[in-house]
Design a protein around this motif. Structure first.
Motif, PDB file in Angstrom:
ATOM      1  N   ALA A   1       0.827  -1.201   0.000  1.00 33.25           N
ATOM      2  CA  ALA A   1       0.000   0.000   0.000  1.00 33.25           C
ATOM      3  C   ALA A   1       0.866   1.257   0.000  1.00 33.25           C
ATOM      4  O   ALA A   1       0.564   2.235  -0.707  1.00 33.25           O
ATOM      5  N   VAL A   2       1.947   1.233   0.759  1.00 31.69           N
ATOM      6  CA  VAL A   2       2.859   2.379   0.785  1.00 31.69           C
ATOM      7  C   VAL A   2       3.518   2.551  -0.579  1.00 31.69           C
ATOM      8  O   VAL A   2       3.648   3.677  -1.080  1.00 31.69           O
ATOM      9  N   LEU A   3       3.931   1.463  -1.203  1.00 36.48           N
ATOM     10  CA  LEU A   3       4.569   1.541  -2.518  1.00 36.48           C
ATOM     11  C   LEU A   3       3.610   2.125  -3.554  1.00 36.48           C
ATOM     12  O   LEU A   3       4.004   2.993  -4.349  1.00 36.48           O
ATOM     13  N   VAL A   4       2.365   1.692  -3.546  1.00 30.81           N
ATOM     14  CA  VAL A   4       1.384   2.230  -4.487  1.00 30.81           C
ATOM     15  C   VAL A   4       1.197   3.723  -4.247  1.00 30.81           C
ATOM     16  O   VAL A   4       1.139   4.513  -5.199  1.00 30.81           O
ATOM     17  N   THR A   5       1.153   4.144  -2.991  1.00 32.85           N
ATOM     18  CA  THR A   5       0.975   5.550  -2.674  1.00 32.85           C
ATOM     19  C   THR A   5       2.192   6.368  -3.106  1.00 32.85           C
ATOM     20  O   THR A   5       2.045   7.477  -3.626  1.00 32.85           O
ATOM     21  N   VAL A   6       3.383   5.837  -2.933  1.00 26.37           N
ATOM     22  CA  VAL A   6       4.607   6.544  -3.362  1.00 26.37           C
ATOM     23  C   VAL A   6       4.640   6.668  -4.881  1.00 26.37           C
ATOM     24  O   VAL A   6       4.987   7.727  -5.415  1.00 26.37           O
ATOM     25  N   VAL A   7       4.268   5.612  -5.588  1.00 20.80           N
ATOM     26  CA  VAL A   7       4.205   5.679  -7.051  1.00 20.80           C
ATOM     27  C   VAL A   7       3.181   6.726  -7.475  1.00 20.80           C
ATOM     28  O   VAL A   7       3.426   7.513  -8.400  1.00 20.80           O
ATOM     29  N   TRP A   8       2.042   6.771  -6.806  1.00 20.00           N
ATOM     30  CA  TRP A   8       1.021   7.774  -7.102  1.00 20.00           C
ATOM     31  C   TRP A   8       1.565   9.183  -6.876  1.00 20.00           C
ATOM     32  O   TRP A   8       1.299  10.084  -7.691  1.00 20.00           O
ATOM     33  N   LEU A   9       2.311   9.396  -5.799  1.00 19.39           N
ATOM     34  CA  LEU A   9       2.912  10.710  -5.557  1.00 19.39           C
ATOM     35  C   LEU A   9       3.856  11.083  -6.698  1.00 19.39           C
ATOM     36  O   LEU A   9       3.864  12.233  -7.152  1.00 19.39           O
ATOM     37  N   GLY A  10       4.633  10.123  -7.172  1.00 16.77           N
ATOM     38  CA  GLY A  10       5.511  10.381  -8.310  1.00 16.77           C
ATOM     39  C   GLY A  10       4.730  10.757  -9.560  1.00 16.77           C
ATOM     40  O   GLY A  10       5.121  11.657 -10.312  1.00 16.77           O
ATOM     41  N   ILE A  11       3.623  10.079  -9.784  1.00 16.44           N
ATOM     42  CA  ILE A  11       2.765  10.396 -10.929  1.00 16.44           C
ATOM     43  C   ILE A  11       2.213  11.806 -10.803  1.00 16.44           C
ATOM     44  O   ILE A  11       2.189  12.567 -11.787  1.00 16.44           O
ATOM     45  N   CYS A  12       1.774  12.175  -9.604  1.00 17.74           N
ATOM     46  CA  CYS A  12       1.220  13.514  -9.387  1.00 17.74           C
ATOM     47  C   CYS A  12       2.269  14.597  -9.624  1.00 17.74           C
ATOM     48  O   CYS A  12       1.991  15.618 -10.263  1.00 17.74           O
ATOM     49  N   VAL A  13       3.477  14.393  -9.105  1.00 16.77           N
ATOM     50  CA  VAL A  13       4.552  15.369  -9.295  1.00 16.77           C
ATOM     51  C   VAL A  13       4.889  15.491 -10.776  1.00 16.77           C
ATOM     52  O   VAL A  13       5.036  16.601 -11.303  1.00 16.77           O
ATOM     53  N   THR A  14       4.987  14.361 -11.463  1.00 19.60           N
ATOM     54  CA  THR A  14       5.284  14.375 -12.895  1.00 19.60           C
ATOM     55  C   THR A  14       4.181  15.077 -13.677  1.00 19.60           C
ATOM     56  O   THR A  14       4.471  15.887 -14.578  1.00 19.60           O
ATOM     57  N   ALA A  15       2.931  14.814 -13.346  1.00 22.29           N
ATOM     58  CA  ALA A  15       1.809  15.461 -14.036  1.00 22.29           C
ATOM     59  C   ALA A  15       1.840  16.971 -13.810  1.00 22.29           C
ATOM     60  O   ALA A  15       1.586  17.747 -14.747  1.00 22.29           O
ATOM     61  N   ASP A  16       2.144  17.414 -12.579  1.00 15.07           N
ATOM     62  CA  ASP A  16       2.225  18.848 -12.303  1.00 15.07           C
ATOM     63  C   ASP A  16       3.352  19.508 -13.092  1.00 15.07           C
ATOM     64  O   ASP A  16       3.193  20.626 -13.598  1.00 15.07           O
ATOM     65  N   ILE A  17       4.482  18.828 -13.201  1.00 19.12           N
ATOM     66  CA  ILE A  17       5.603  19.369 -13.980  1.00 19.12           C
ATOM     67  C   ILE A  17       5.211  19.502 -15.447  1.00 19.12           C
ATOM     68  O   ILE A  17       5.494  20.521 -16.091  1.00 19.12           O
ATOM     69  N   ILE A  18       4.538  18.497 -15.985  1.00 17.35           N
ATOM     70  CA  ILE A  18       4.119  18.537 -17.388  1.00 17.35           C
ATOM     71  C   ILE A  18       3.117  19.663 -17.612  1.00 17.35           C
ATOM     72  O   ILE A  18       3.205  20.395 -18.604  1.00 17.35           O
ATOM     73  N   VAL A  19       2.171  19.836 -16.698  1.00 11.81           N
ATOM     74  CA  VAL A  19       1.167  20.892 -16.839  1.00 11.81           C
ATOM     75  C   VAL A  19       1.834  22.273 -16.779  1.00 11.81           C
ATOM     76  O   VAL A  19       1.521  23.159 -17.568  1.00 11.81           O
ATOM     77  N   LYS A  20       2.782  22.450 -15.862  1.00  6.31           N
ATOM     78  CA  LYS A  20       3.490  23.732 -15.769  1.00  6.31           C
ATOM     79  C   LYS A  20       4.292  24.004 -17.035  1.00  6.31           C
ATOM     80  O   LYS A  20       4.324  25.130 -17.528  1.00  6.31           O
ATOM     81  N   ARG A  21       4.971  22.976 -17.546  1.00  7.08           N
ATOM     82  CA  ARG A  21       5.768  23.141 -18.746  1.00  7.08           C
ATOM     83  C   ARG A  21       4.876  23.511 -19.933  1.00  7.08           C
ATOM     84  O   ARG A  21       5.203  24.383 -20.733  1.00  7.08           O
ATOM     85  N   THR A  22       3.724  22.852 -20.057  1.00  6.62           N
ATOM     86  CA  THR A  22       2.794  23.157 -21.122  1.00  6.62           C
ATOM     87  C   THR A  22       2.234  24.558 -20.973  1.00  6.62           C
ATOM     88  O   THR A  22       2.068  25.275 -21.963  1.00  6.62           O
ATOM     89  N   ASP A  23       1.949  24.972 -19.741  1.00  6.45           N
ATOM     90  CA  ASP A  23       1.424  26.307 -19.472  1.00  6.45           C
ATOM     91  C   ASP A  23       2.433  27.391 -19.854  1.00  6.45           C
ATOM     92  O   ASP A  23       2.077  28.412 -20.421  1.00  6.45           O
ATOM     93  N   LYS A  24       3.707  27.141 -19.543  1.00  5.93           N
ATOM     94  CA  LYS A  24       4.760  28.103 -19.893  1.00  5.93           C
ATOM     95  C   LYS A  24       4.943  28.185 -21.402  1.00  5.93           C
ATOM     96  O   LYS A  24       5.186  29.253 -21.954  1.00  5.93           O
ATOM     97  N   ALA A  25       4.833  27.063 -22.095  1.00  5.47           N
ATOM     98  CA  ALA A  25       5.003  27.042 -23.551  1.00  5.47           C
ATOM     99  C   ALA A  25       3.879  27.806 -24.246  1.00  5.47           C
ATOM    100  O   ALA A  25       4.103  28.442 -25.265  1.00  5.47           O
ATOM    101  N   GLU A  26       2.688  27.751 -23.692  1.00  8.16           N
ATOM    102  CA  GLU A  26       1.554  28.462 -24.273  1.00  8.16           C
ATOM    103  C   GLU A  26       1.629  29.958 -24.012  1.00  8.16           C
ATOM    104  O   GLU A  26       1.085  30.744 -24.774  1.00  8.16           O
ATOM    105  N   ALA A  27       2.287  30.345 -22.928  1.00 12.50           N
ATOM    106  CA  ALA A  27       2.332  31.779 -22.575  1.00 12.50           C
ATOM    107  C   ALA A  27       3.364  32.552 -23.350  1.00 12.50           C
ATOM    108  O   ALA A  27       3.874  32.388 -24.307  1.00 12.50           O
TER     109      ALA A  27
END
Length: 126
Positions: free
Chosen positions: A100-126
């Motif tokens: 359960a801890v491993l799944v939660t840590v992987v999920w945290l990694g996914i969330c951080v990666t998704a936020d980085i991608i969204v920020k990068r896309t937002d900067k590219a559009e601006a």
């Protein structure tokens, strides 16, 4: 033996938190100032619930396949003998919690990666 119950219990809690967060997000007024695109927490929690419920279901199926979970009382074959019950509880405390801890840590990694991608896309559009 019953390690899938730990992930299922976490999935129940996260599902409840997700529903509460979803209602909170719907009732909160949209802020016009913050035009920055971001992924809502309720959607991220939904990712975690999918991962937890899916993993729990697959583990339950595997335990049914091996005869460790049966359709009659006490449902878990390890519950019929006190010595096996202690082994089951130990497995839940070690293997179940670590999965359960491993799944939660992987999920945290996914969330951080998704936020980085969204920020990068937002900067590219601006």
């Amino acid at each position: 033996m019953a390690c899938f119950l730990v992930s299922a219990a976490e999935a129940v809690v996260v599902t409840a938190v997700e529903k509460i967060e979803e209602k909170k997000e719907q009732s909160a007024p949209e802020k016009e100032e913050a035009a920055v695109a971001k992924i809502p927490l309720s959607r991220k929690l939904k990712w975690l619930t999918y991962m937890l419920w899916g993993g729990s279901f697959l583990l339950m199926f595997e335990h049914v396949w091996h005869g460790e979970v049966v359709p009659w009382f006490p449902f878990l074959t390890a519950m019929s003998d006190p010595e096996e019950t202690m082994t089951m509880l130990h497995e839940m405390a070690t293997v179940g919690v670590s999965m359960a801890v491993l799944v939660t840590v992987v999920w945290l990694g996914i969330c951080v990666t998704a936020d980085i991608i969204v920020k990068r896309t937002d900067k590219a559009e601006a």
